[in-house]
Design an enzyme around this catalytic site. Structure first.
Site, PDB file in Angstrom:
ATOM      1  N   CYS A 153       3.209  -4.371   6.856  1.00 25.48           N
ATOM      2  CA  CYS A 153       2.838  -4.463   5.307  1.00 25.48           C
ATOM      3  C   CYS A 153       4.027  -3.908   4.684  1.00 25.48           C
ATOM      4  O   CYS A 153       5.278  -3.416   4.968  1.00 25.48           O
ATOM      5  CB  CYS A 153       1.744  -3.416   5.213  1.00 25.48           C
ATOM      6  SG  CYS A 153       0.051  -4.381   5.765  1.00 25.48           S
ATOM      7  N   HIS A 197       0.844  -1.121   0.012  1.00 26.48           N
ATOM      8  CA  HIS A 197      -0.023  -0.138  -0.006  1.00 26.48           C
ATOM      9  C   HIS A 197       0.854   1.358   0.140  1.00 26.48           C
ATOM     10  O   HIS A 197       1.829   1.166   0.060  1.00 26.48           O
ATOM     11  CB  HIS A 197      -1.000  -0.064   1.079  1.00 26.48           C
ATOM     12  CG  HIS A 197      -0.276   0.023   2.460  1.00 26.48           C
ATOM     13  ND1 HIS A 197       0.314   1.050   3.181  1.00 26.48           N
ATOM     14  CD2 HIS A 197       0.042  -1.094   3.369  1.00 26.48           C
ATOM     15  CE1 HIS A 197       0.864   0.866   4.286  1.00 26.48           C
ATOM     16  NE2 HIS A 197       0.843  -0.417   4.518  1.00 26.48           N
TER      17      HIS A 197
END
Length: 306
Positions: free
Chosen positions: A209, A193
């Site tokens: 992440c 992301h």
């Protein structure tokens, strides 16, 4: 050498920068049997006060990539007139060149578009110590979402609470969302992301992440289809014997595994696999060059034979 991995804390506190626009660096795939791509660049730092983060963004690199390749450089403001090596020569990871390959050790993402003889290389930020990004894992892009929301896990809440910060149950979509404006979801707990910050690429800053600059995640969002294969590897040492017999090694500082390693200047041991041991022991190598590469860990491919 391990101070490279502890820069995140200081940079997160001290930087408030606007990164320069970036686009993915595209390399032509090498000939069959070859894995060395690209060329390094020499760059003279201009006298305009630009930060190392801005230079890294301009050349599509993470901070650690520049710091490894340029020992002694100021991690905030490099000296005007000094010459930096821009590390754009790479050894492709020794794995399937398909879909997305993420090498957490060098903090780079490799995207191999289907049906094209190119690879796009993007710098990434990865998980903090104790909230590590996965490694040695094969998965896929299961869904994509523009303007994602963020639902912090209980572990993330506890970590923030220990710092005196209270997170909402769901962080609404928008430019202030820590996931940025685009997300590719992989597995149940992880995503590739964007970010609401203008720094942290090439550092251990996320909650596990994979973080990209906003221009980069928008590019991946547009290019990468759902179902794309995603592989995580942890290869601080890459090596290749090229079709012409040239022998190359590329050594990065391994990721710290303990607080003691992370907070000290201790040299983290390199993982010595059987294949790497055989490669290093080969009589065609210049032993002095091997020693220098293993000790200096510049992240630059080094040729080991004439």
């Amino acid at each position: 050498m391990n101070t490279l991995r502890s820069l995140a804390t200081g940079l997160l506190c001290a930087l408030a920068l606007t990164s320069m626009p970036a686009t993915a660096v595209e390399y032509a795939m090498p000939a069959a049997g070859s894995r060395v791509i690209g060329k390094n660049i020499e760059y003279v730092v201009p006298d305009d006060g630009r930060s190392l983060e801005q230079i890294a963004a301009e050349f599509q690199l993470g901070l650690t990539n520049l710091i490894e390749a340029n020992p002694g450089v100021d991690p905030f403001l490099p000296k005007a007139g000094s010459t930096l090596i821009i590390p754009h020569q790479l050894i492709l990871p020794d794995t399937v060149h398909q879909g997305i390959v993420i090498n957490v050790a060098e903090m780079r993402l490799y995207y191999f578009p289907k049906g094209k003889k190119v690879v796009h290389v993007l710098p990434i930020g990865i998980g903090q110590l104790g909230a590590d990004t996965p490694e040695n894992w094969v998965t896929s892009v299961q869904r994509k979402r523009a303007n994602p929301t963020w639902t912090p896990t209980e572990n993330i809440r506890r970590r923030y609470a220990a710092q005196g910060k209270t997170l909402p149950a769901v962080w609404p979509a928008g430019p202030d969302n820590p996931m940025g404006l685009f997300a590719l979801y992989i597995g149940k707990l992880y995503a590739i992301h964007g970010t609401n910050a203008s720094f942290g690429i090439g550092l251990r800053v996320s909650s596990g992440c994979v973080r990209l600059r906003n221009e980069d995640i928008e590019y991946l969002f547009d290019q990468v289809p759902v179902g794309t294969r995603v592989e995580f590897v942890n290869r601080p040492v890459k090596f290749s014997v090229e079709p012409d017999g040239a022998r190359y090694i590329e050594v990065h500082q391994p990721l710290s595994r303990t607080e003691a390693e992370f907070n000290s200047n201790a040299v983290v041991p390199l993982p010595m696999t059987q294949a790497l041991t055989r490669f290093i022991a080969n009589g065609e190598n210049d032993s002095q060059l091997v020693k220098q590469a293993l000790e200096q860990r510049t992240g630059l491919p080094t040729r080991l034979n004439p």
